[in-house]
Design a protein around this motif. Structure first.
Motif, mmCIF file in Angstrom:
data_model
loop_
_atom_site.group_PDB
_atom_site.id
_atom_site.type_symbol
_atom_site.label_atom_id
_atom_site.label_comp_id
_atom_site.label_asym_id
_atom_site.label_seq_id
_atom_site.Cartn_x
_atom_site.Cartn_y
_atom_site.Cartn_z
ATOM 1 N N SER A 137 -32.411 15.568 -1.442
ATOM 2 C CA SER A 137 -31.054 15.078 -1.701
ATOM 3 C C SER A 137 -30.241 16.157 -2.412
ATOM 4 N N GLY A 138 -28.922 16.021 -2.325
ATOM 5 C CA GLY A 138 -28.021 16.936 -3.027
ATOM 6 C C GLY A 138 -27.790 18.259 -2.326
ATOM 7 N N THR A 139 -28.322 18.412 -1.119
ATOM 8 C CA THR A 139 -28.070 19.638 -0.347
ATOM 9 C C THR A 139 -27.835 19.279 1.113
ATOM 10 N N VAL A 140 -27.181 20.196 1.812
ATOM 11 C CA VAL A 140 -27.079 20.064 3.269
ATOM 12 C C VAL A 140 -28.270 20.808 3.859
ATOM 13 N N THR A 141 -29.081 20.108 4.629
ATOM 14 C CA THR A 141 -30.222 20.742 5.299
ATOM 15 C C THR A 141 -29.910 20.857 6.788
#
Ligand SMILES: Nc1ncnc2c1ncn2[C@@H]1O[C@H](COP(=O)(O)OP(=O)(O)O)[C@@H](O)[C@H]1O
Ligand SMILES: [Mg+2]
Length: 337
Positions: free
Chosen positions: A26-30
């Motif tokens: 969570s908290g990032t663009v993957t």
């Protein structure tokens, strides 16, 4: 968070996804990267419980999708922008989804504004352009205000303004702490959007790391030199033992590996040679990807839209192809070239 363990899908004798292990934080663009046919959509369908794994498991926030008590509030997805009843207006489409998931209608107005469809909300969606359809699909994904979002090739067919909008939206969703998992075969776009990358090829996970690490491990930084004394400079640099090659894109330039730009500038200065350009160039995601797959002929043959210069790919943003930036340590993986 999305977690896959030994995730496998077989269609007849075709292994579409082959024992995939990965975690989407969570908290990032993957970014989920791979050529056409690599297994991206199949993986996403399994995450959403639309396809049954042949083996292995995949969970969202610790549970298989089908066991989530309120799926639309946990996971939003845009898999196919055309999966909308064309006779319904955008508003009605979203209102039906909201009502059947006990989401207040006020939220429908909110997401319509969020995706910029206010002016056409009452129009039948079959008159929508591809870009408007993508926006409607994204509105539906956001309806339940979910912590996890999946987008399958969301910028395909969008104009530059739409691409920029999707990119900024994904980043802002991740900045709010959500899990954002986005597939693409467009390297230059992913380089600008994603913080982490999961690379898939022929159903196998080839890498699961940060964008920065992936590029550093698979391609090398170099110093670019342009000079009216190129021959002399080349001779001096190779004499010093540096690895030098002609720049593929410019006959007046050289690429030098494993040295700092300071060293190149000083060597030229000491010998009274003019430099017209001196820059540290970071490799692009595309170069890193090509380098990673260079020794796999079988995989190479299936690159689809990923070859450098392939239509619709790297042309979108020339700035993404090569980033001139601060110095990085030299070639961490020299044999990769
Ligand atoms: N429903 C299906 N039936 C049979 N084969 C499929 C099906 N869906 C996908 N495949 C095959 O699985 C492989 C992976 O496809 P897909 O997940 O759509 O790749 P991607 O989304 O990366 O382009 C491809 O070889 C494709 O032909
Ligand atoms: Mg696909």
């Amino acid at each position: 968070m999305i977690r896959a363990v030994g995730l496998t899908k077989r269609y007849g004798d075709r292994l579409a996804v082959d024992h995939a292990d990965f975690t989407v934080e969570s908290g990032t663009v993957t970014g989920f990267l791979g050529p056409n046919g690599a297994g991206k959509s199949t993986t996403m369908r399994m995450i959403l419980g639309l396809d049954h794994p042949t083996a292995g498991t995949v969970t969202v926030s610790g549970r298989p999708y089908r066991q989530l008590p309120a799926p639309l509030r946990e996971v939003g997805a845009l898999l196919d922008a055309k999966a909308v009843h064309g006779g319904r207006s955008a508003y009605n489409h979203l209102a039906c989804l909201a009502t059947s998931n006990r989401i207040p209608l006020k939220r429908v107005d909110e997401v319509i504004s969020l995706v910029g469809l206010d002016r056409v909300a009452k129009k039948r969606s079959k008159s929508f352009s591809l870009g408007m359809g993508q926006r409607l699909g994204i509105a539906a994904a956001l309806l339940g205000d979910p912590g996890t979002l999946l987008f399958d090739e969301p910028v395909n067919g969008l104009d530059p303004e739409g691409i920029l909008w999707v990119r900024n939206l994904m980043k802002s969703l991740a900045a709010q702490g959500r899990t954002v998992f986005v597939s693409s075969h467009l390297m230059s776009e992913m380089a600008l959007t994603a913080d982490r990358v999961i690379v898939i090829g022929r159903g196998e996970i080839k890498a699961d790391t940060t964008m920065r690490e992936f590029i550093a491990q698979n391609a090398s930084t170099h110093v670019r030199v342009r000079s009216p004394h190129l021959g002399k400079l080349h001779e001096l640099m190779t004499g010093t033992g540096w690895q030098v090659e002609a720049a593929p894109d410019d006959e007046d330039a050289l690429r030098v590996y494993d040295v700092t730009s300071d060293a190149v500038g000083e060597l030229a200065g000491q010998n009274g040679l003019w430099l017209h350009e001196l820059a540290v160039v970071q490799p692009s995601l595309e170069e890193a990807f090509m380098s990673m797959t260079a020794d796999s002929v079988e995989y190479h043959a299936g690159l689809g839209g990923m070859e450098p210069g392939a239509s619709g790919g790297s042309g979108t943003d020339p700035g993404a192809a090569t980033n001139t930036a601060v110095a990085q340590p030299g070639r961490p993986n020299g044999e990769a070239r």
